[in-house]
Enzyme design. Structure first.
Site, PDB file in Angstrom:
ATOM      1  N   ARG A 123      67.617  88.749  47.192  1.00  0.00           N
ATOM      2  CA  ARG A 123      67.447  88.786  48.662  1.00  0.00           C
ATOM      3  C   ARG A 123      66.262  87.949  49.146  1.00  0.00           C
ATOM      4  O   ARG A 123      65.751  88.159  50.248  1.00  0.00           O
ATOM      5  CB  ARG A 123      67.295  90.206  49.182  1.00  0.00           C
ATOM      6  N   LYS A 145      64.859  74.675  56.606  1.00  0.00           N
ATOM      7  CA  LYS A 145      66.317  74.739  56.433  1.00  0.00           C
ATOM      8  C   LYS A 145      66.674  74.555  54.966  1.00  0.00           C
ATOM      9  O   LYS A 145      66.207  73.600  54.336  1.00  0.00           O
ATOM     10  CB  LYS A 145      67.000  73.638  57.240  1.00  0.00           C
ATOM     11  N   GLU A 187      63.380  57.050  58.863  1.00  0.00           N
ATOM     12  CA  GLU A 187      63.069  58.343  59.503  1.00  0.00           C
ATOM     13  C   GLU A 187      61.663  58.298  60.124  1.00  0.00           C
ATOM     14  O   GLU A 187      61.419  58.916  61.159  1.00  0.00           O
ATOM     15  CB  GLU A 187      63.158  59.494  58.493  1.00  0.00           C
ATOM     16  N   LYS A 229      57.097  66.117  62.945  1.00  0.00           N
ATOM     17  CA  LYS A 229      58.224  67.036  62.739  1.00  0.00           C
ATOM     18  C   LYS A 229      57.747  68.479  62.861  1.00  0.00           C
ATOM     19  O   LYS A 229      58.420  69.315  63.474  1.00  0.00           O
ATOM     20  CB  LYS A 229      58.913  66.794  61.392  1.00  0.00           C
ATOM     21  N   GLU A 239      66.487  75.274  67.023  1.00  0.00           N
ATOM     22  CA  GLU A 239      67.266  74.216  67.657  1.00  0.00           C
ATOM     23  C   GLU A 239      67.852  74.607  69.007  1.00  0.00           C
ATOM     24  O   GLU A 239      69.009  74.336  69.284  1.00  0.00           O
ATOM     25  CB  GLU A 239      68.382  73.772  66.721  1.00  0.00           C
ATOM     26  N   ARG A 243      63.973  70.511  69.781  1.00  0.00           N
ATOM     27  CA  ARG A 243      64.236  70.106  68.401  1.00  0.00           C
ATOM     28  C   ARG A 243      65.354  69.062  68.338  1.00  0.00           C
ATOM     29  O   ARG A 243      65.441  68.291  67.374  1.00  0.00           O
ATOM     30  CB  ARG A 243      64.596  71.332  67.543  1.00  0.00           C
ATOM     31  N   ASN A 247      67.226  64.641  66.285  1.00  0.00           N
ATOM     32  CA  ASN A 247      68.548  64.069  66.017  1.00  0.00           C
ATOM     33  C   ASN A 247      68.691  62.654  66.562  1.00  0.00           C
ATOM     34  O   ASN A 247      69.779  62.084  66.505  1.00  0.00           O
ATOM     35  CB  ASN A 247      69.637  64.950  66.634  1.00  0.00           C
ATOM     36  N   HIS A 250      70.882  60.053  64.996  1.00  0.00           N
ATOM     37  CA  HIS A 250      71.725  60.752  64.033  1.00  0.00           C
ATOM     38  C   HIS A 250      73.156  60.989  64.499  1.00  0.00           C
ATOM     39  O   HIS A 250      74.029  61.206  63.669  1.00  0.00           O
ATOM     40  CB  HIS A 250      71.074  62.072  63.607  1.00  0.00           C
ATOM     41  N   HIS A 254      75.505  59.904  61.595  1.00  0.00           N
ATOM     42  CA  HIS A 254      76.459  60.786  60.918  1.00  0.00           C
ATOM     43  C   HIS A 254      77.873  60.222  60.995  1.00  0.00           C
ATOM     44  O   HIS A 254      78.642  60.337  60.035  1.00  0.00           O
ATOM     45  CB  HIS A 254      76.397  62.197  61.508  1.00  0.00           C
ATOM     46  N   HIS A 266      72.063  57.368  54.029  1.00  0.00           N
ATOM     47  CA  HIS A 266      71.609  58.067  55.234  1.00  0.00           C
ATOM     48  C   HIS A 266      70.533  57.281  55.991  1.00  0.00           C
ATOM     49  O   HIS A 266      70.630  57.098  57.205  1.00  0.00           O
ATOM     50  CB  HIS A 266      71.101  59.470  54.877  1.00  0.00           C
TER      51      HIS A 266
HETATM   52  N1  LIG Z   1      66.487  70.635  55.040  1.00  0.00           N
HETATM   53  C1  LIG Z   1      66.327  69.671  55.909  1.00  0.00           C
HETATM   54  O1  LIG Z   1      65.754  69.853  56.988  1.00  0.00           O
HETATM   55  C2  LIG Z   1      66.820  68.297  55.571  1.00  0.00           C
HETATM   56  C3  LIG Z   1      66.461  67.207  56.373  1.00  0.00           C
HETATM   57  C4  LIG Z   1      66.895  65.941  56.002  1.00  0.00           C
HETATM   58  C5  LIG Z   1      67.689  65.775  54.890  1.00  0.00           C
HETATM   59  N2  LIG Z   1      68.046  66.862  54.138  1.00  0.00           N
HETATM   60  C6  LIG Z   1      68.901  66.708  52.961  1.00  0.00           C
HETATM   61  O2  LIG Z   1      68.240  65.896  52.005  1.00  0.00           O
HETATM   62  C7  LIG Z   1      69.231  65.310  51.165  1.00  0.00           C
HETATM   63  C8  LIG Z   1      68.865  63.872  50.910  1.00  0.00           C
HETATM   64  O3  LIG Z   1      67.615  63.830  50.278  1.00  0.00           O
HETATM   65  P1  LIG Z   1      67.165  62.560  49.438  1.00  0.00           P
HETATM   66  O4  LIG Z   1      67.444  61.330  50.191  1.00  0.00           O
HETATM   67  O5  LIG Z   1      65.770  62.851  49.011  1.00  0.00           O
HETATM   68  O6  LIG Z   1      68.201  62.546  48.240  1.00  0.00           O
HETATM   69  P2  LIG Z   1      68.130  63.073  46.720  1.00  0.00           P
HETATM   70  O7  LIG Z   1      67.424  64.351  46.612  1.00  0.00           O
HETATM   71  O8  LIG Z   1      69.521  63.019  46.202  1.00  0.00           O
HETATM   72  O9  LIG Z   1      67.289  61.940  45.982  1.00  0.00           O
HETATM   73  C9  LIG Z   1      67.787  60.626  45.965  1.00  0.00           C
HETATM   74  C10 LIG Z   1      67.793  60.033  44.565  1.00  0.00           C
HETATM   75  O10 LIG Z   1      66.458  59.701  44.186  1.00  0.00           O
HETATM   76  C11 LIG Z   1      66.170  60.191  42.896  1.00  0.00           C
HETATM   77  N3  LIG Z   1      64.730  60.469  42.896  1.00  0.00           N
HETATM   78  C12 LIG Z   1      64.088  61.426  43.569  1.00  0.00           C
HETATM   79  N4  LIG Z   1      62.761  61.285  43.452  1.00  0.00           N
HETATM   80  C13 LIG Z   1      62.552  60.209  42.660  1.00  0.00           C
HETATM   81  C14 LIG Z   1      61.387  59.549  42.198  1.00  0.00           C
HETATM   82  N5  LIG Z   1      60.183  59.937  42.566  1.00  0.00           N
HETATM   83  N6  LIG Z   1      61.559  58.470  41.388  1.00  0.00           N
HETATM   84  C15 LIG Z   1      62.807  58.039  41.075  1.00  0.00           C
HETATM   85  N7  LIG Z   1      63.948  58.611  41.501  1.00  0.00           N
HETATM   86  C16 LIG Z   1      63.809  59.685  42.291  1.00  0.00           C
HETATM   87  C17 LIG Z   1      67.050  61.377  42.733  1.00  0.00           C
HETATM   88  O11 LIG Z   1      67.307  61.654  41.379  1.00  0.00           O
HETATM   89  C18 LIG Z   1      68.312  60.964  43.476  1.00  0.00           C
HETATM   90  O12 LIG Z   1      69.135  60.218  42.633  1.00  0.00           O
HETATM   91  C19 LIG Z   1      70.565  65.485  51.866  1.00  0.00           C
HETATM   92  O13 LIG Z   1      71.305  66.464  51.192  1.00  0.00           O
HETATM   93  C20 LIG Z   1      70.186  65.987  53.234  1.00  0.00           C
HETATM   94  O14 LIG Z   1      71.150  66.843  53.802  1.00  0.00           O
HETATM   95  C21 LIG Z   1      67.623  68.102  54.458  1.00  0.00           C
HETATM   96 ZN   LIG Z   2      67.951  62.030  58.817  1.00  0.00          ZN
END
Ligand SMILES: NC(=O)c1ccc[n+]([C@@H]2O[C@H](COP(=O)([O-])OP(=O)(O)OC[C@H]3O[C@@H](n4cnc5c(N)ncnc54)[C@H](O)[C@@H]3O)[C@@H](O)[C@H]2O)c1
Ligand SMILES: [Zn+2]
Length: 366
Positions: A123, A145, A187, A229, A239, A243, A247, A250, A254, A266
């Site tokens: 939980r 999130k 971003e 942020k 949101e 907030r 977006n 975005h 998207h 992205h």
């Molecule tokens: N929770 C939120 O508010 C929020 C906001 C924006 C995005 N997201 C989510 O984040 C995700 C995307 O995150 P991301 O772009 O970090 O992708 P990711 O976590 O998949 O990382 C991208 C790639 O980089 C590699 N990697 C990570 N750190 C590394 C490093 N230091 N050196 C070498 N390789 C490295 C990973 O293995 C992966 O292959 C999506 O799922 C998205 O929905 C969440």
């Molecule tokens: Zn984004």
């Protein structure tokens, strides 16, 4: 950078607040920070396998961690209920109890997945975020999130579960693939555009240092983006209103991702989205002409595309946009800039646009 490190950025939320440490080399203190924020708990690190391998090989900045670790295959394809089930089963099998704590190590996928494990395990147990991509440092790790994707769409199953602390160490970015790194910069451009003209100007001036990944420039970038942020989400956690400005870019981004079956990464989609939406804001008379040109110029300096290659037909993009969460009553809604550093508020924090105007805006990036 010299002298003492700046104090962590504080993010406030409904139940309290947490610090975001942004320092080059801070992950050398992971053990001490984990003891400070998760003291007395049995800790499990949950890491993406690529990042786990980098730190085991001594190549992820100065990360040291000798405790237990669970891994998952890198990439968005792991942000699933299956991986959540596998990881929680593994924690149960190893006998982790209510007194556990989680350390999420990796990009946004690790943060969302391990965060969702933490949100639901027994939980809810506390967790630390240690983001290792630029996107995760300046965006995904702030806001609380967590969640997973389903075949119906991204992030549809999840929970708000703020971390107890975020440790962002720009030294870990040295190994990040170039395209991932530049995507994160899009971003940051968004943060400047929506809230801080000085920051936007600083990114324009410092683009070369940023692209060289100079630690001092990256610390400043991550800190300012996190502050922006944090300020927006602290004021509007779930949101309801402002907030929505996060977006920006975005709605189009998207649609580009969906219509290209996620071949457009992205960050690149966000850059193109900012550009199309700046064109829309100009066209609707919300922003002065020239705004889009300035956004385009900074994206180019940062090595981000300003045209979609290969192009997609507008007819493929419009339906993808029509299903956006921000829409109300059949019109497509956008969070649009009114100037560098300021958002339009004519109809609240989002603005409805008719199809011909949207088509024209999309044409500007095709
Ligand atoms: N929770 C939120 O508010 C929020 C906001 C924006 C995005 N997201 C989510 O984040 C995700 C995307 O995150 P991301 O772009 O970090 O992708 P990711 O976590 O998949 O990382 C991208 C790639 O980089 C590699 N990697 C990570 N750190 C590394 C490093 N230091 N050196 C070498 N390789 C490295 C990973 O293995 C992966 O292959 C999506 O799922 C998205 O929905 C969440
Ligand atoms: Zn984004």
């Amino acid at each position: 950078m010299s002298g003492a490190a700046a104090p962590p950025v504080q993010v406030t939320h409904g139940l309290g607040r947490y610090p975001v440490y942004v320092e080059a080399g801070v992950l050398a203190r992971l053990g001490a920070l984990a003891a400070e924020h998760l003291g007395g708990r049995r800790l499990a690190m949950i890491a993406d396998a690529t990042v786990h391998q980098l730190y085991r090989g001594g190549r992820l900045g100065a990360v040291t961690w000798e405790g237990e670790a669970l891994t998952f295959p890198p990439g968005e394809a792991s942000k699933t209920r299956d991986q959540w089930a596998r990881l929680t089963d593994e924690l149960l099998r190893r006998g982790f109890g209510r007194d556990s704590g989680i350390i999420a190590l990796g990009g946004g996928v690790a943060g969302d997945l391990a965060g969702f494990v933490a949100a639901t395990y027994m939980r809810g147990v506390p967790y630390l975020q240690t983001p290792t991509t630029l996107l995760a440092m300046l965006d995904a790790s702030v806001g609380g999130k967590t969640g997973v994707d389903t075949p119906e769409g991204k992030n549809l199953i999840g929970a708000f579960h703020p971390p107890v602390a975020v440790i962002a160490d720009p030294a870990t970015l040295a190994t990040l693939p170039e395209r991932e790194f530049r995507g994160g910069l899009a971003e940051a451009v968004k943060h400047g555009l929506i809230a801080d003209a000085d920051y936007f100007g600083w990114i324009e001036r410092e683009s070369e240092r940023l692209l060289r990944r100079e630690p001092a420039a990256l610390v400043r970038l991550v800190r300012r983006s996190v502050e922006i942020k944090a300020e927006v989400v602290s004021a509007d956690e779930r949101e309801g209103g402002r907030r929505a400005i996060l977006n920006a870019g975005h709605t189009v981004a998207h649609a580009l991702e969906r219509a290209s079956s996620y071949r457009v990464p992205h960050g690149e989609a966000v850059g193109l989205g900012l550009l199309a939406e700046a064109a829309l804001a100009e066209d609707l008379g919300l922003a002065p002409s020239g705004l889009g040109a300035r956004v385009s110029a900074v994206l180019s300096r940062l090595g981000l595309p300003v045209r979609l290659v290969p192009a997609l037909a507008p007819d493929a993009l419009l339906p993808a946009m029509a299903s956006d969460k921000k829409n109300r009553a059949g019109t497509i809604r956008f969070a649009l800039p009114s100037a560098i550093g300021a958002m339009a508020t004519r109809e609240g924090w989002t603005v409805a646009a008719a199809e011909p105007a949207v088509r024209k805006a999309i044409d500007s990036i095709l």
